[in-house]
Design an enzyme around this catalytic site. Structure first.
Site, short mmCIF file in Angstrom:
data_model
loop_
_atom_site.label_atom_id
_atom_site.label_comp_id
_atom_site.label_asym_id
_atom_site.label_seq_id
_atom_site.Cartn_x
_atom_site.Cartn_y
_atom_site.Cartn_z
CE LYS A 1 1.67 1.87 4.81
NZ LYS A 1 1.04 0.96 3.89
CB SER B 1 -0.88 0.01 1.25
OG SER B 1 -1.66 -1.15 1.32
CE LYS C 1 -4.90 -1.06 1.62
NZ LYS C 1 -5.80 -2.11 2.11
#
Ligand code: NDP
Length: 297
Positions: A239, A95, A170
């Site tokens: 993140k 990702s 994503k």
């Protein structure tokens, strides 16, 4: 077809397992023991370096925590770039962040290597079942090649747009996941304090319009039971929502909700550490509220 897989982490490992039974697979992992055990158990070759993994591969798949590790594994005298063949396809299932993926794609294109960013959703269970959702960024020809390979562990494989689009989608998906976890916990903490059993609250919410994956699966199975299994690190969700916040800013979309979520998940990550699971963010809400979301029944 020869395939190389790098990054046998929590989700990379079950993804690679599906490939091992279908193609000639070479694996590389920073902690080499994991790669050796995988090879013996599932039938694959082990490469000593990323360059060696790429040398005979038609397709290279990476699955690292962030785009930073993808770039670092590409570089250096033993890096992937040294070994990648012209005409190969590079699929990054990290990702990642869109800007780094675009930079990687440009570097690879100079060497005649196609690139697809292909982050996955569905968790470790989805990977074990070969039922991941995979969102792909890249040109149509590269996507068509990638899709054949990704079908080994993906059920819904979608071409989203040019390089970086898979990463962007994503990040937005996971920003929603983070916000659902946090806001559902806030609501349940207040209900617990008012004497409403969270199992009953969730039963009602899940038959009503406030339901989400967090209310239907994560909080009942992991919080109310106090099990908090470790499947997807909080550090990684931090993140992801940070990438979504940057992405929204780049697109000049005012996004106070996502920005606040990013701040809250950063704080939770700092407080709970690198190994905490993403659902443990609920513990921050509980600390602030002075109550645990657990059933008295
Ligand atoms: P993990 O932290 O479990 O595994 C990361 C992998 O990357 C390990 O193989 C690790 O090697 C390797 N690695 C870490 N740092 C470096 C480095 N500096 N150089 C080389 N290799 C390195 O992560 P996950 O498998 O959970 O996640 C991988 C990606 O998939 C992330 O981007 C995550 O956001 C995404 N994802 C994860 C999901 C999940 O449920 N876990 C769900 C959906 C997406 P080593 O074994 O040596 O530590």
């Amino acid at each position: 077809m020869n395939l190389a897989f790098l990054g046998l982490g929590a989700i990379g490992m079950p993804m690679a397992r599906h490939l091992a039974s279908r193609v000639a697979l070479t694996v590389w992992n920073r902690t080499a023991d994991k790669a050796r055990t995988f090879a013996v158990t599932h039938g694959a070759s082990v490469a000593d370096t990323p360059a060696d993994a790429a040398r005979s591969a038609d397709v290279v798949i990476t699955c690292f925590p962030t785009s930073r590790e993808v770039e670092s594994v590409l570089e250096g005298s033993e890096g992937l770039l040294t070994g990648l063949r012209r005409g190969a396809l590079f699929i990054d299932c990290t990702s990642g962040d869109p800007a780094t993926s675009r930079r990687i794609a440009a570097t690879l294109a100079e060497r005649g290597v196609a690139f697809v960013d292909a982050p996955v959703s569905g968790g470790v269970t989805g990977a074990e079942q070969g039922a991941l959702t995979i969102m792909c960024g890249g040109d149509a020809a590269a996507f068509a090649r990638a899709r054949e390979v990704l079908a080994a562990f993906g059920r819904k494989i979608v071409h989203v747009g040019p390089v970086g689009s898979g990463d962007a989608l994503k990040a937005v998906n996971n920003a929603l996941l983070a916000i659902h976890i946090w806001s559902t916990a806030e609501g349940l903490a207040a209900l617990c304090k008012a004497g409403v059993d969270p199992r009953i609250a969730l039963e009602v919410i899940n038959a009503s319009s406030g339901r989400s994956n967090s209310s239907e699966n994560l909080i009942p199975q992991r919080v109310v039971t106090r099990a908090f299994p470790r499947t997807f690190r909080l550090a990684l969700l931090d993140k992801d929502i940070a990438i979504a916040a940057d992405f929204a800013r780049e697109q000049e979309v005012p996004s106070p909700m996502i920005q606040l979520g990013a701040d809250l998940f950063r704080e939770a990550h700092m407080a709970l550490g690198e190994e905490a699971d993403h659902v443990e963010a609920v513990k921050m809400v509980e600390r602030l509220a002075g109550v645990e979301i657990k059933s008295e029944a």
